[in-house]
Structure formats: C-alpha cells, structure tokens
Write a protein that holds these residues in place. Structure first.
Motif, PDB file in Angstrom:
ATOM      1  N   GLN A 365       0.615  -1.172   0.007  1.00  0.00           N
ATOM      2  CA  GLN A 365      -0.029  -0.123   0.043  1.00  0.00           C
ATOM      3  C   GLN A 365       0.869   1.239  -0.056  1.00  0.00           C
ATOM      4  OE1 GLN A 365      -0.780  -2.541   1.718  1.00  0.00           O
ATOM      5  NE2 GLN A 365      -2.970  -3.197   1.161  1.00  0.00           N
ATOM      6  N   GLN A 366       2.032   1.164   0.565  1.00  0.00           N
ATOM      7  CA  GLN A 366       2.773   2.392   0.604  1.00  0.00           C
ATOM      8  C   GLN A 366       3.672   2.641  -0.820  1.00  0.00           C
ATOM      9  OE1 GLN A 366       4.841   1.378   4.385  1.00  0.00           O
ATOM     10  NE2 GLN A 366       4.006   3.436   4.911  1.00  0.00           N
ATOM     11  N   ALA A 367       3.443   1.830  -1.837  1.00  0.00           N
ATOM     12  CA  ALA A 367       4.050   2.163  -3.245  1.00  0.00           C
ATOM     13  C   ALA A 367       2.969   2.529  -4.086  1.00  0.00           C
ATOM     14  CB  ALA A 367       4.585   0.831  -3.846  1.00  0.00           C
ATOM     15  N   GLY A 368       3.413   3.143  -5.340  1.00  0.00           N
ATOM     16  CA  GLY A 368       2.435   3.374  -6.376  1.00  0.00           C
ATOM     17  C   GLY A 368       1.940   4.722  -6.335  1.00  0.00           C
ATOM     18  N   ALA A 369       2.628   5.687  -5.880  1.00  0.00           N
ATOM     19  CA  ALA A 369       2.433   7.234  -5.880  1.00  0.00           C
ATOM     20  C   ALA A 369       3.730   7.941  -5.627  1.00  0.00           C
ATOM     21  CB  ALA A 369       1.456   7.564  -4.644  1.00  0.00           C
ATOM     22  N   ILE A 370       4.041   9.235  -6.228  1.00  0.00           N
ATOM     23  CA  ILE A 370       4.968   9.951  -5.966  1.00  0.00           C
ATOM     24  C   ILE A 370       4.676  10.828  -4.888  1.00  0.00           C
ATOM     25  CG2 ILE A 370       6.686  11.500  -6.949  1.00  0.00           C
ATOM     26  CD1 ILE A 370       6.331   9.829  -9.705  1.00  0.00           C
TER      27      ILE A 370
END
Length: 444
Positions: A365-370
């Motif tokens: 969940q803590q991946a996938g966004a900058i």
C-alpha cells in the motif's frame, strides 16, 4: 542512502507536473518539490515522464517459455494448457531461478517494479516434496531480488483436476494433498525487504469447496493478499453450476473468500449478480487483456466491475508480452470494441490501475504514488521516441497509455536505486541472452 532525482515531468495525483524534485531517504520519498525548471546541483535528471513504479499484479513466470511456440495452429485455452504442462514438468529450483531471474529482469526493463507471482509449482514432478518444501518459491523470491524488483509470492493452493477429480499426472507437483498441508507449508515462507507472502486459490475447480475457507482464513489471519482465478472460461462456470448449483463467484462468497484483500483474476464470464457480489464486497479485479485475447478467453466486464466498486489492476499473466502500457490501453480498447463507444477510462484511471491499485492488490500500500512517505519506486518513459514524440507535455499521461510501449522505458528505480538506466539493466546487462539460455534449458 540519500539521493535526489529531478523529474522533467512527473505524474502527481493524477496530473502531469513539470520540474519536480524527489528526495529519497532510506528507500522512501522524503520530499517532493514542484516547479523547478532545471535540475538543482547533485540531483540526477530523469528526462521524459516519470510515473510511480508499475505493478504487474498477475504473473506465471514459467509461461514466458511458451512465448511464440504456442502460436502454431489453432486451439483453445485447454489445448494451450497441455503445452504449458510440458514446460512445467521440466522445471527444477535451479532452472526456475534462472528463468524467473531473466523474466523479472525483462519486467524491470518494462518499468515494472513489483510483481505478483501466482505460484503453484511446489514439488517435484512426481509430487514428492523437495528437501526444502519451498525450494521453488524461494527460487522465485531470490530471482526477484537479483532482478532488482519487489515480489509478492502468492503461494497457490491447487488440490484437484476438476470438480470431484484427483490431480492428473501433470498436476501432481502442484498439490499439497489438503488445504491444511498447503497452509503448513506456506506458513514456512518468510518475508524480506523486497518480498511479501500472500495466498491464492488456483480456481474453484482446483480447490474443492471444503478447502476454500482454510485458504481464506490463512490469508485473513495474516492480513495477506488473496488472489483467485475466476470464471476465465465458460466451461468452469458450467461445471461449477453442475457440481454446486451456483456460479464460481457465489461459491467463493459463500465460503468467505471475497473481500477487500482479495483479487479476482480475469473475471471474464460473470453474471450481473456476480458483478454485484465482487463490487459490494470490495473485491479487486485483475484484468490481463493480452493473455485473455491470446488464449481466446473473451473480454471481461471491467467497466461494470469498476462501476460496481471493484478496484481494477493489471497483469501480464502468461507473458505473451510484458508491457503494462499495452495492458492498460487494451482494457480501454477492448471495451470500445465490445460497446462500440470510446472513453470508458481516462489515462489517469488506467495509470492508477497500473500503479497504486496494483500495488494495493499485492499488499504494498505504500507504493504506487510519488509522494512523501511512499516507497521510492519510479518508472521513466522517454517522450522523444517515434511513438511518444509530438504531443504537448501536458498530455504526457495520455501519450504513455495510448502510444508508449515497454521499449520507451528509460529508467526503472526501486527503493531509490537505479535498476534500469537508459534502457539497460544494471545487474543483468544482457537480458535477451539470459532469457534465451534459461528458456532453452526447459524447452529442449
């Protein structure tokens, strides 16, 4: 480790922003600074459009050995499966490591920073366990580490050849005999910084109904992802109705399989009631358009599923190609063919399926966004290739989804570390040779 990257264009919060500085501290994004027209001193420049790292939600690594060879003649999913069994029978922990290492390196070249490996090749071909009962799964985890990407190993329960049928000779190495034995073996797998452990139900035809809740409970108690092949073929639906007087989706719902940590893969042939069950429960759906068209499965009701409340993600599955941009646009273009209408998803929505929602499906969940606090996983595509040159920079997201291919990926960064630089894998410089050699070892 502290490093900073200046992004010529960055996809932030669904919008393309020019001149963005990303500061990385210990593998995570520490700060994001906008509106910097040129790179500050010490920052590494990433020219083009930088996205969050791509998540390949559904993979069978060994299927990569079938690319090209299964295109001779006609047939169906079921005839393709017989060829797949031949390759599966030849794999050992060593040959599977070599093949998966090359396949995951190919994924890194395509901008994929995390893979969900739907893993059911557990034992020796005759069904006997290896001395290390998880030798095959550990080989996949090690392969991902060497290729530089994250992995969620979805250890798969596979106990039957069909409703009321024992595993056939090809499937002996897939089966643990019972769901309790599967759970005991899977519990021995250990997570690492780059690897998470999830569960999978191969399908309702491969896991008898009495065993479904065991797998679901195993995942629930560990707060782990749970994936399942669902209604990929109409034959599965027909057999399930004959055996249980209900659809596969209804059977899964009745045994507690559906829910926000569960992802249904394919979901091609669903009733309206099935769609409502998936949406109302928050169950995700992983679409694999390049495989679904390659195997002549059909076009799944992706738009209806999302409208019902099912988050969408994308996978390359059998690896007919490994290209998340192709998967994203294929979902839209297939729906256009089915409905004869354009514009079912925006480019931003399709990129979300390939990034944030794909990572969430895999338990990252803590991946996938900058954004500050997120894992520093980045994918940069050039805007100067013959496919991507021309459109205005503000349309870079549309260019990525509807024109770019895996060949346009210039940089792939995982945890702040450059894995692919200028189109070259930094740990495995000659990925084509690694693929050719590892495939030859299991095809001859």
């Amino acid at each position: 480790m502290q490093v900073s990257y200046w992004l010529e264009h960055a996809w932030l919060g669904g919008n393309v922003e020019p001149g963005v500085l990303v500061e990385v501290r210990d593998g995570r994004i520490g700060a994001v600074v906008k509106n910097l027209p040129s790179p500050p001193p010490g920052a590494q420049s990433l020219r083009g459009l930088t996205l969050p790292g791509l998540a390949n939600t559904h993979s069978h690594a060994f299927h990569r050995a079938l690319r090209g060879t299964v295109q001779v003649g006609s047939g169906t999913f079921w005839t393709w499966r017989e060829i797949m069994y031949q390759v599966a029978a030849k794999l050992t922990p060593d040959t599977y490591f070599a093949l998966a290492r090359a396949v995951y390196a190919e994924m890194a070249l395509a901008g994929i920073t995390c893979v969900g490996e739907f893993h059911y090749l557990h034992h020796q071909p005759d069904g006997r366990p290896y001395d290390d009962p998880n030798a095959m799964g550990e080989a996949l985890i090690a392969a991902a580490a060497e290729a530089g990407i994250r992995i969620t190993l979805l250890d798969t329960a596979y106990l039957a050849a069909g409703f009321g049928e024992k595993p056939n000779r090809h499937q002996l190495r897939f089966s643990d005999g019972t769901s309790d034995a599967w759970a005991e073996r899977a519990a021995q797998l250990k997570e690492t910084d780059h690897a998470r452990i999830g569960a999978a139900i191969h399908s309702v035809r491969a896991v008898p109904q009495a065993h479904l809740s065991t797998v679901a409970d195993w995942a629930r108690t560990r707060h782990a992802p749970l994936h399942v092949h669902l209604s990929e073929q109409t034959a599965e639906n027909d057999a399930c109705r004959t055996a249980h007087d209900r659809t596969p989706t209804r059977l899964l719902a009745d045994h507690g399989v559906l829910g926000p940590r569960t992802t249904a893969v394919h979901a091609t042939h669903l009733t309206d009631a099935d769609i409502a069950l998936l949406g109302d429960s928050g169950t995700g759906t992983c679409m694999c358009p390049t495989t679904e068209r390659d195997l002549a499965d059909g076009i799944g009701p992706a738009a209806a599923l999302q409208k019902a409340g099912s988050p969408l993600s994308l996978g390359s599955d059998s690896h007919a190609v490994i290209d998340l941009f192709e998967e994203a646009r294929a979902m839209e273009l297939d729906e256009r063919l089915r409905t004869r209408r354009r514009g079912h998803w925006t480019a931003a929505a399709l990129l979300r399926a390939a990034t944030a929602d794909g990572h969430a499906s895999l338990g990252w969940q803590q991946a996938g966004a900058i954004e500050p606090g997120a894992l520093a996983d980045l994918t940069t595509i050039t805007l100067r290739s013959v496919r991507t040159a021309g459109p205005l920079p503000r349309l870079a997201a549309e260019t990525a989804v509807f024109a770019a291919t895996n060949a346009d990926v210039s940089h792939t960064i995982v945890g702040g570390r450059v894995i692919v630089r200028d189109g070259t894998h930094q740990q495995i410089p000659d990925v084509p040779t690694a693929l050719a050699d590892s495939i030859a070892a299991v095809r001859t």
